[in-house]
Each structure stands twice: as C-alpha cells, then as structure tokens.
Scaffold this active site. Structure first.
Site, mmCIF file in Angstrom:
data_model
loop_
_atom_site.group_PDB
_atom_site.id
_atom_site.type_symbol
_atom_site.label_atom_id
_atom_site.label_comp_id
_atom_site.label_asym_id
_atom_site.label_seq_id
_atom_site.Cartn_x
_atom_site.Cartn_y
_atom_site.Cartn_z
ATOM 1 N N HIS A 102 48.953 19.458 15.924
ATOM 2 C CA HIS A 102 50.354 19.575 16.346
ATOM 3 C C HIS A 102 50.851 18.284 16.979
ATOM 4 O O HIS A 102 51.847 18.275 17.687
ATOM 5 C CB HIS A 102 50.543 20.737 17.325
ATOM 6 C CG HIS A 102 49.820 21.985 16.912
ATOM 7 N ND1 HIS A 102 48.553 22.299 17.365
ATOM 8 C CD2 HIS A 102 50.172 22.956 16.046
ATOM 9 C CE1 HIS A 102 48.155 23.424 16.792
ATOM 10 N NE2 HIS A 102 49.118 23.848 15.990
HETATM 11 S S1 FES Z 1 47.959 19.388 19.287
HETATM 12 FE FE1 FES Z 1 47.631 21.480 18.963
HETATM 13 S S2 FES Z 1 45.476 21.646 18.884
HETATM 14 FE FE2 FES Z 1 45.822 19.538 19.265
#
Ligand code: FES
Length: 137
Positions: A102
């Site tokens: 993410h």
């Molecule tokens: S940014 Fe979501 S698990 Fe690493």
C-alpha cells in the site's frame, strides 16, 4: 518450569555478521517473521542521522535504533507495520525500504516517513556477542 531446549532455540538465534558485505543486507527467518540484518554504508547512516529531527509519525533518533558504536548494523523485523507485507530495500522516497502493498516508505533507519504504516520497522532485542556475531532474541 524451564523452557525446553527447542523453545529456547526458537526464542533466540545467533548470526555471523561476516556474511553481510558492506551496503548489503541478509534476510533471516526468526520466530516466523523475516528479519533484516543490514550492513549500512556511511552515506546511509549520514542520511538517517541528518533526518533525526524531521517530522515523523513515530519519532526516533537513528542512534536509538542501533547499538552504541555499531551504527553500521541495523537489525529490523522485516514486516511492514501497516498490514505485515515484506518491504524491499532501495525503493521509496527516502532511500530505505518500500512496502509495495500500500505504499509505505521507510528511511535508511527503517523509520516510517510516508504512507499508511503507523510505526517504524521494529528493532528486535539483540546483542553483540563479539564484533562479528550477534544474538537476536
Ligand atoms: S503498506 Fe500496507 S502492508 Fe505495507
């Protein structure tokens, strides 16, 4: 009750630092999680220290994430503090680790600088047994 030898073996592990070249890192498996042992370059250390007073979600000085006099060695749990993906080194905006799941950016001290992760990459309990050997856990 004393823990069995099997349990103790799981609890801690020894690692030979001569296996990690300058500017490289080795990923071990420890307690079911990836563990990064990184041999930082002087430039990585300088960058981390220079950012000590930058605004951060989880403020921590670089010196508080390494052992005194051993700033080249960074030992981290290699699990993103957002939802546990494994970040990769060399990506992101801060020259450290980048989590592709993410988009969390960690710096060369493993501190969270941008993205959804709430905390720095965790530093496990460890100690130097000699200049070339650490005991983790
Ligand atoms: S940014 Fe979501 S698990 Fe690493």
């Amino acid at each position: 009750m004393n823990p069995s030898a099997d349990t103790l073996a799981l609890a801690s592990t020894e690692f030979d630092l001569t296996k990690v070249a300058d500017g490289q890192q080795v990923t071990l498996k420890w307690r079911g999680k990836p563990l990064f042992v990184r041999n930082r370059t002087p430039a990585e250390i300088q960058k981390a220290v220079a950012d000590d007073s930058a605004s951060m979600k989880d403020p921590q000085k670089d010196a508080d994430r390494v052992k005194p006099g051993k700033a080249q060695w960074l030992v981290l749990i290699g699990s993103c503090t957002h939802l546990g993906c494994v970040p990769t080194f060399g990506g992101g905006d801060y020259g450290g680790w980048f989590c592709p799941c993410h988009g969390s950016h960690y710096d060369t001290s493993g501190r969270i600088r941008k993205g959804p992760a709430p905390l720095n990459l965790a530093v496990p309990e460890y100690e130097f047994l000699s200049d070339t050997k650490v005991k983790i856990g």
